[in-house]
Design an enzyme around this catalytic site. Structure first.
Site, PDB file in Angstrom:
ATOM      1  N   CYS A   1      12.253 -15.051 -31.300  1.00  0.00           N
ATOM      2  CA  CYS A   1      12.069 -16.408 -31.640  1.00  0.00           C
ATOM      3  C   CYS A   1      11.208 -16.858 -30.400  1.00  0.00           C
ATOM      4  O   CYS A   1      11.194 -16.169 -29.369  1.00  0.00           O
ATOM      5  CB  CYS A   1      12.969 -17.203 -32.167  1.00  0.00           C
ATOM      6  SG  CYS A   1      14.444 -17.503 -30.866  1.00  0.00           S
TER       7      CYS A   1
ATOM      8  N   CYS B   1       7.314  18.261   4.578  1.00  0.00           N
ATOM      9  CA  CYS B   1       8.418  17.538   5.302  1.00  0.00           C
ATOM     10  C   CYS B   1       8.873  16.149   4.464  1.00  0.00           C
ATOM     11  O   CYS B   1       7.977  15.915   3.607  1.00  0.00           O
ATOM     12  CB  CYS B   1       7.939  17.274   6.495  1.00  0.00           C
ATOM     13  SG  CYS B   1       6.853  16.262   6.883  1.00  0.00           S
TER      14      CYS B   1
ATOM     15  N   CYS C   1       6.109  13.771   4.205  1.00  0.00           N
ATOM     16  CA  CYS C   1       5.125  14.074   3.142  1.00  0.00           C
ATOM     17  C   CYS C   1       5.558  13.206   2.045  1.00  0.00           C
ATOM     18  O   CYS C   1       5.044  12.694   0.999  1.00  0.00           O
ATOM     19  CB  CYS C   1       5.116  15.439   2.799  1.00  0.00           C
ATOM     20  SG  CYS C   1       3.990  16.362   4.347  1.00  0.00           S
TER      21      CYS C   1
ATOM     22  N   ASP D   1     -30.849 -18.552 -23.342  1.00  0.00           N
ATOM     23  CA  ASP D   1     -31.957 -18.052 -22.651  1.00  0.00           C
ATOM     24  C   ASP D   1     -33.013 -17.561 -23.295  1.00  0.00           C
ATOM     25  O   ASP D   1     -32.653 -17.185 -24.440  1.00  0.00           O
ATOM     26  CB  ASP D   1     -31.182 -17.082 -21.555  1.00  0.00           C
ATOM     27  CG  ASP D   1     -32.298 -16.115 -20.909  1.00  0.00           C
ATOM     28  OD1 ASP D   1     -33.120 -16.712 -20.103  1.00  0.00           O
ATOM     29  OD2 ASP D   1     -32.221 -15.050 -21.287  1.00  0.00           O
TER      30      ASP D   1
END
Length: 830
Positions: free
Chosen positions: A15, A83, A86, A508
């Site tokens: 709700c 490692c 990384c 335009d």
């Protein structure tokens, strides 16, 4: 501040109170600048400062409100890690993405596991973030690899299935209680026979067992949501149902097991009331879930347009790949009858492509080498190969889906009133229920306690604000979805309301009213100049310009066999013309205002220019070495649909204004032909926004329609900007509404749809507010003293459930909206 957007799906809201509670929780998170929750789409849109908070904190805030944020988990192997640094780098790369709630990388297994919000980030983006960090993704494993459209349908199906099972269980257990308790009351002979077979006390024990299963089985969902909301002083619909049914059930339990503590004459059981209320509310929820599923059908259809597979040429072989595996510059083969899998450019072959599902244009469009094609459109007869230019989230179809989702998730200004009412509504209902109980207890007829209990429960049940919360967002969902089907994209929901309020449509000219493909129609040469030489010099000067008029001049010169020369110098003067040095001669080409700045006398061509302007042609002038040499007229054909579009806008009571850089006489000629009301002519490119502002200063609500780069400021300045979809990306990004086809008739259709949607919202709000304000006094028993009428809690539950279904059904009527202006077929150029 590093501002980011996050969209999160939410389960468990029922709700407007739920949506408000979730919204408050999100807004309370430090670093969140804005948060809105849409009940109909079941999504939250959050803007936050990523330096101050995280996606994880936002997701946790939702979880603490007892609503479930929709997240998914993805695992994939990462190559190249050597490692712990990384692994940390990959984790940071993943966590840096908006939408990632958690990421962990195991160096030993080279495995990354990501918990993410699927509405805000995709698996492709997760993989790409790892690649950018300098590592490779080997494989992807996800528990839910189904396409997005299937996930949406699956979630809807699961929700409906769960409600259906709960409803069936509640109904099976409720029917015996209802039949054995209510029928004997209506038929005295049946009551006498029944009590001869079984004692009332034994019957009440049976009712207790059946009602307890309903109350704490199918009805447990109301406690799960209602109690935390009540405890946090933010009661919602679930709180009202929980209190109402618990009151009826609890009173019945006391009457069954401890009747001695109740006043004389008040020992009654109301197991049938609590069980029937739960059953009827579950019925309403089930019908509501099915109806809500239909509100999103339009966007599901859009998503379903994306083909699942593509035939790709790689390394001399043809491979059938998943569409997600197609990358830019892949060569894709499209056979007759197939949907085009990605956006691309035709490199070989030709055919006609049905683009109606994107643009609304009914006739197929001819495609040949060099033509652009859109993913999701249908190839009809021929076969061709395309080079993929946009894939994944960058395709036109993906952008359309994203745009529609954003519009569906937005809130209209009118919704602010609803939110304020709902904020105080449920507490007010609780107060009204308590007041009802004590009034009946104090001055009600005997047994007063029974009357007080029944009427209090009726007030609690009848007043659930579900219909209020669904009134606005469901209409927006259906309206924007229907618009997308007809080639009209609302970039935000607010545009729906503002477009309806527009009184002036400013247009335009070039590319909007006209085709945007000017043609040189006339050239008149001054004495002492030769046509061939003037045409060569003018075209050579214009060859450096990208303006459509320049292209028309160059095309005409080439058709006349003129040999163009490279310009030694070139300068474009926006709104005026161009200046170049050709073979040592100064060539200046442009409008009359440019020539007047140069101090040239235009009177020798005055009569010719007047005649050309009255015919709707645009006159230009050419000066060579400071001497007026020629006048050139260019005509940009009016689109066949423009006249019909202007008539449709007038029929809707709107005033039309054309804004153009053309001279006044030419502009007036075009306006007369089309029936345009007013003209603002000789407007410089940077003056269009000022022209719109001038119209607004007169008290008008202005909708501006344009397509070019120089229209972007005017689109942004207007109350509502509408971009022709065939125009530039900059114009489209500056607009509130995008017309995917270049057909001006869709302006009237967009306005008509805006009006229909707002009308639908007002109908929904009237129904929701009128329903609650009128029936709460009836449930409280206001009619009893004068007419002896009381509203049964069971009828209150039925009426409450049907109120939401009525609001949803009314919103779904928008699916049958018919545009007032038919998009009749216009032949495409082969």
């Amino acid at each position: 501040m590093d501002s980011q957007q996050l969209t999160i799906g939410i389960r468990g809201m029922t709700c407007a109170g739920c949506a408000g509670r979730a919204e408050k929780a999100l807004q309370a998170v430090s670093g969140v600048t804005s948060a809105t929750v849409n009940l109909a789409t079941e999504q939250a849109s959050v803007t936050f400062d990523s330096s101050a908070t995280t996606t994880s904190a936002i997701v946790n805030a939702l979880e603490q409100t007892n609503y479930k944020p929709i997240t998914e988990q993805l695992s994939f192997a990462v190559q190249g890690m050597s490692c712990a640094t990384c692994a940390g780098k990959v984790e940071r790369a993943l966590m840096g993405l908006s939408g990632v709630a958690d990421a962990s990388v195991n160096l030993a297994t080279s495995q990354a596991t990501v918990t993410y919000v699927p509405a805000s980030v995709t698996p492709d983006q997760l993989r790409e973030s790892v690649r950018k960090a300098g590592y490779q993704v080997e494989q992807v494993q996800t528990a839910d690899a189904t396409p997005q459209i299937d996930r949406i349908q699956q979630q809807r199906h699961e929700e409906s299935g769960e409600l259906r099972r709960s409803l069936l269980l509640a109904a099976i257990l409720t029917i015996p209680i209802f039949v054995l308790d209510m029928f004997p009351m209506w038929i005295p002979a049946l009551e006498q026979w029944l009590f001869q077979q079984i004692s009332p006390r034994t019957l009440h024990f049976l009712f207790f067992v059946l009602a307890s299963i309903v109350q704490f089985g199918p009805g447990w969902r109301f406690y799960q949501k209602g109690w935390p909301a009540l405890r946090s002083a933010a009661p919602d619909m679930n709180s009202l149902v929980m209190l109402g049914t618990s009151a009826a059930y609890g009173y019945s339990v006391i009457a069954t097991f401890l009747p001695g503590i109740l006043p004389a004459g008040t020992v009654h059981v109301y197991y049938e009331a609590s069980t029937v209320i739960i059953t009827l509310i579950l019925l309403g929820r089930y019908l509501e879930a099915r109806a809500k599923g239909k509100t999103s059908q339009a966007i599901q259809k859009l998503i379903g347009l994306q083909p699942r597979t593509a035939r790709v040429e790689r390394d001399g072989r043809e491979l059938d790949l998943d569409t997600a595996q197609v990358v830019r510059d892949d060569t894709v083969i499209v056979r007759p009858g197939e949907r085009i899998p990605v956006d691309g450019m035709v490199v070989d072959g030709s055919s006609y492509v049905d683009e109606s599902m994107i643009s609304g244009e009914p006739l197929p469009v001819h495609k040949e080498t060099g033509s652009e094609v859109i993913g999701g459109t249908v190839n009809t007869t021929g076969s061709f190969r395309i080079k993929a230019t946009k894939v994944g989230a960058d395709t036109v179809l993906a952008q359309i889906v994203r745009m529609v989702e954003q519009a569906q998730g937005s809130k209209l200004p009118i919704q602010a009133l609803v939110d304020r009412v709902v904020l105080y509504f449920v507490p007010a209902v609780l107060a009204a229920a308590a007041f009802t109980f004590f009034i009946w207890l104090l001055i009600g007829p005997a047994p007063a306690l029974t009357f007080a209990l029944v009427n209090m429960v009726a007030v609690l049940i009848i007043a659930c604000p579900c219909a209020m919360g669904l009134a606005t967002p469901t209409s927006i969902m259906v309206g924007t979805g229907k618009a997308a089907e007809t080639g009209i994209l609302f970039r935000n929901g607010i545009a729906l309301q503002h477009l309806r309020e527009a009184t002036v449509i400013a247009l335009d000219k070039t590319g909007t009213i006209t085709q945007g493909q000017p043609q040189l129609t006339d050239i008149h040469i001054a004495e002492s100049f030769e046509k061939t030489d003037v045409l060569r010099l003018v075209a050579s000067a214009e060859s450096k310009s990208e303006h459509p008029v320049a292209q028309a001049i160059c095309q005409y010169a080439q058709q006349q066999g003129a040999a163009l020369t490279d310009a030694a110098s070139f300068r474009a003067l926006p709104g005026l013309g161009v200046e170049a040095t050709i073979d040592g001669q100064l060539v200046q080409v442009g409008a009359d205002r440019y020539m007047q700045q140069l101090g040239l006398d235009l009177s020798p061509f005055a009569a010719i220019v007047t005649q050309l302007s009255d015919a709707g042609k645009t006159p230009l002038y050419a000066a060579i070495d400071g001497t007026l040499a020629a006048t050139i007229s260019v005509s940009d054909p009016v689109k066949p649909s423009s006249a019909t579009a202007i008539q449709a806008l007038h029929a809707m009571g709107l005033r039309t204004v054309m804004i153009t850089g053309d001279n006044q006489r030419t502009a007036q000629a075009i306006a007369r032909t089309l029936g345009i009301d007013d003209v603002l002519a000789e407007i410089m490119p940077d003056g269009k926004a000022d022209a719109v502002r001038q119209l607004q200063d007169n008290g008008s609500k202005v909708a501006f329609v344009g397509d070019g780069i120089n229209d972007a400021p005017a689109l942004a300045q207007s109350d509502v900007g509408l971009a022709i979809g065939t125009g530039t990306d900059i114009a489209i990004e500056s607009a509130d509404v995008v017309l995917m086809s270049g057909d001006l008739r869709n302006v009237a259709n967009a306005i008509a749809l805006s009006r229909a949607t707002l009308r639908n919202i007002k109908q929904n709000l009237f129904w929701a507010f009128a329903y609650n304000t009128s029936l709460i006094p009836v449930a409280a028993g206001i009619l009893y003293p004068v007419a002896g009428i009381l509203l049964s809690p069971m009828l209150a539950a039925l009426a409450m459930g049907l109120s939401s279904v009525c609001v949803l059904s009314n919103a779904l009527r928008l699916r049958h909206f018919r545009p007032p202006v038919r998009m009749q077929a216009t032949p495409s150029n082969p």
